[in-house]
Design an enzyme around this catalytic site. Sequence first.
Site, PDB file in Angstrom:
ATOM      1  N   ASP A  24      -0.615   0.144  -0.155  1.00 16.68           N
ATOM      2  CA  ASP A  24       0.251   0.515   0.963  1.00 16.68           C
ATOM      3  C   ASP A  24      -0.160  -0.183   2.253  1.00 16.68           C
ATOM      4  OD1 ASP A  24      -2.075   1.974   1.379  1.00 16.68           O
ATOM      5  OD2 ASP A  24      -1.062   3.856   1.839  1.00 16.68           O
ATOM      6  N   SER A  49      -6.743   5.546  -2.867  1.00 18.57           N
ATOM      7  CA  SER A  49      -6.609   4.373  -2.008  1.00 18.57           C
ATOM      8  C   SER A  49      -7.769   3.400  -2.221  1.00 18.57           C
ATOM      9  CB  SER A  49      -6.489   4.810  -0.553  1.00 18.57           C
ATOM     10  OG  SER A  49      -6.229   3.717   0.285  1.00 18.57           O
TER      11      SER A  49
END
Length: 454
Positions: A247, A99
């Site tokens: 995301d 991430s």
Amino acid sequence: MAADLSQIVKAYDVRGVVPEQWDEPLAELFGVAFAQVTGATAIVVGHDMRPSSPALSRAFGRGAAARGVDVTEIGLCSTDQLYYASGALNLPGAMFTASHNPARYNGIKMCRAGAAPVGQDTGLAQIRELTERWLESGAPEPVATPGTLTSRDTLQDYAAYLRSLVDLTSVRPLKVVVDAGNGMGGHTVPTVFAGLHLTLVPMYFELDGTFPHHEANPLDPANLVDLQRRVREEGADLGLAFDGDADRCFVIDENGDPVSPSAITALVAARELARNGGAGAVIHNLITSWSVPEVVRENGGTPVRTRVGHSFIKAEMARTGAIFGGEHSAHYYFKDFWNADTGMLAALHVLAALGGQDGPLSALVAQYDRYAGSGEINSTVEDQQARLAAIRAAYEDREDVTLDELDGLTVSAADWWFNVRPSNTEPLLRLNAEARDEAVMAKVRDEALAIIRG
């Protein structure tokens, strides 16, 4: 390598430094364990742009294939693109990404078929136990007939599916600046936005897992500065910032000011309720603004309050049949996306809402941003529980407040509230405060911080 899995297997995923904490042989064992725990005959695997991601992803696939599992490799993708593949193909999936963490990190986000989450209580603990056992005794022997590894491109199908969920046909022309932070937004945005009434101004779209311009973590205001400046310079209608695996999506208005993720949650909730006939449950975590449940009720919906964290949100989505869920960290969850989170779909909703009327974004979101918030403030403490107990002692005898312990400690009054939560991984307490005006919020915030840091 002598891996300490307690350091890398977190509550929701695997995350650690490569190769010091984990490497390809360990990734292969994780693949074997994932195959055994899910009982799958086929899985889908994808990865981000980090230098270590392709090799780790391929090793995981080899481990699963050694147990007879057919592996579909979708290659470079965002995390929500992996969720799309898991949902559309009805297969368990594994996404290799860390991430927003620095370049030396990598990790695995895993899900069952239909993008159902794999967390500590839903398979991750078992995966860790098996992997630890095999690190000592060796992996089980491969099956007689190994599974296949095949490649599949899902980007076009993912983009088409997202666009099918939001009507953008009558949107007025918009100019949007997108900061991909050298992460996977640079891969997905051009395809998702293709053919829309947009002038796209790309920033840092080159895939580079060393993050040469800034960390791909829009939660840190320092990482939004370049985008804010560019929105003002371009006279753009809005800006969008994605994190490393794309995301999460953060929104900047035409003045270069950040839009609260709670306001985006409220805006999208109103749109999703309208799509569903003005009814449905909407999930929000306990640090989202009071605005969110208010807007949900005003639009005919039922707000459902949860703990912070995607596994709790997704579990409540499934339990309640909720149509939408949002977190103040800019994760947005959709029933029509297998209850999984996708910042890209939230971005399309913002574009549709803005382009469907004539006013600027700042005016549009003002109706959803009704209170003064502190943002999340982290404090390093020696004893988390002792500080929480001190806060409870300071407020529990006051007749004008209520306390609850759904997640940490929330103290609420008629005109303000604050929540203090312990970090699961660091000696930190996280404070979020909100009030009906800035002066009251500042007073409440400072009183709480004085106890936390006292």
